[in-house]
Write an enzyme that holds these catalytic residues in place. Sequence first.
Site, PDB file in Angstrom:
ATOM      1  N   HIS A 141       0.863  -1.178   0.000  1.00  9.90           N
ATOM      2  CA  HIS A 141       0.000   0.000   0.000  1.00  9.90           C
ATOM      3  C   HIS A 141       0.909   1.241   0.000  1.00  9.90           C
ATOM      4  CE1 HIS A 141      -3.579  -2.417   1.715  1.00  9.90           C
ATOM      5  NE2 HIS A 141      -3.750  -2.198   0.428  1.00  9.90           N
TER       6      HIS A 141
ATOM      7  N   GLU B 186       1.533   3.612   2.905  1.00  9.05           N
ATOM      8  CA  GLU B 186       2.142   3.066   4.123  1.00  9.05           C
ATOM      9  C   GLU B 186       3.661   2.964   3.931  1.00  9.05           C
ATOM     10  OE1 GLU B 186      -0.088  -0.588   4.487  1.00  9.05           O
ATOM     11  OE2 GLU B 186      -1.978   0.504   4.637  1.00  9.05           O
TER      12      GLU B 186
ATOM     13  N   HIS C 139       2.096  -3.811   7.049  1.00  7.22           N
ATOM     14  CA  HIS C 139       1.067  -2.794   6.797  1.00  7.22           C
ATOM     15  C   HIS C 139       1.041  -1.828   7.976  1.00  7.22           C
ATOM     16  CE1 HIS C 139      -1.191  -4.496   3.283  1.00  7.22           C
ATOM     17  NE2 HIS C 139      -0.613  -5.612   3.686  1.00  7.22           N
TER      18      HIS C 139
ATOM     19  N   GLU D  74       0.861  -5.376  11.336  1.00  4.20           N
ATOM     20  CA  GLU D  74       0.307  -4.020  11.203  1.00  4.20           C
ATOM     21  C   GLU D  74       0.981  -3.089  12.199  1.00  4.20           C
ATOM     22  OE1 GLU D  74      -2.241  -2.336   9.550  1.00  4.20           O
ATOM     23  OE2 GLU D  74      -3.213  -3.931   8.389  1.00  4.20           O
TER      24      GLU D  74
HETATM   25 ZN   LIG Z   1      -2.024  -1.741   4.145  1.00  9.68          ZN
END
Ligand SMILES: [Zn+2]
Length: 232
Positions: A46, A49, A153, A206
């Site tokens: 992403h 990020e 992430h 995350e």
């Molecule tokens: Zn992500």
Amino acid sequence: MKLRPRPQWGTIPSEPDTYGRSFLGLPLHVWRPRETCRLLIFAGIHGEEPETTYALSRALRQLPGPAEHCAVVLAANPDGIIHGTRGNARGVDLNRNFPSRDWQPRPVTHRSTIEDPSDVLLSPGEQAGSEPETQALLSLIGELRPEAVIALHAPLACIDDANESELGKRLAYRTGMPLVRDVGYPTPGSFGSWGSDHGVPVVTYEFPLAATEVLMREHVPILVELLTEQAL
Ligand SMILES: [Zn+2]
């Protein structure tokens, strides 16, 4: 493994291979392990990020050379990184484009900030696995055959592991973040869904919502432990 002294942390100590090209033609780079691949860690799928890319790069730069058994992808979505977009240059959320059983063709949404409703639209791709970045990552995994994959992430502050594996448990303990079996909302076509369908153990790490320097201080040492297999 003896780590490099800090004056040498400015550069990555080994050369990457190119495992594919992004939609815009940017190289998709992998730092291969010296020996057989036990673990693949990728960041930056992403583009909003980029702290995941930065942290993983900082960890890699502390090693004296290639990791023994860990492959590293710093930017799985380089187009998104250079454009600062979650999706790739075609507006596809790559983490909704994997050919899992639950892939679906309707537009997907995400939150602009963690407080906002999930109402920003992106495409899951024209079909499952339609994007070059998705295809290249799957080919790479097919070639490397890692025992597990860690996807970085932000900023949900959890270890998402549908299998509640030993690796996931150790990461949850080490990071102090909760181990969860899902992130609390559907993620059709995600890399984790694809991994579940295909028997590839996936742990989604995350990062929490925190200033970049705080993330570096708290999470780079953990990534170094993963790269040097102290955490395996
Ligand atoms: Zn992500």
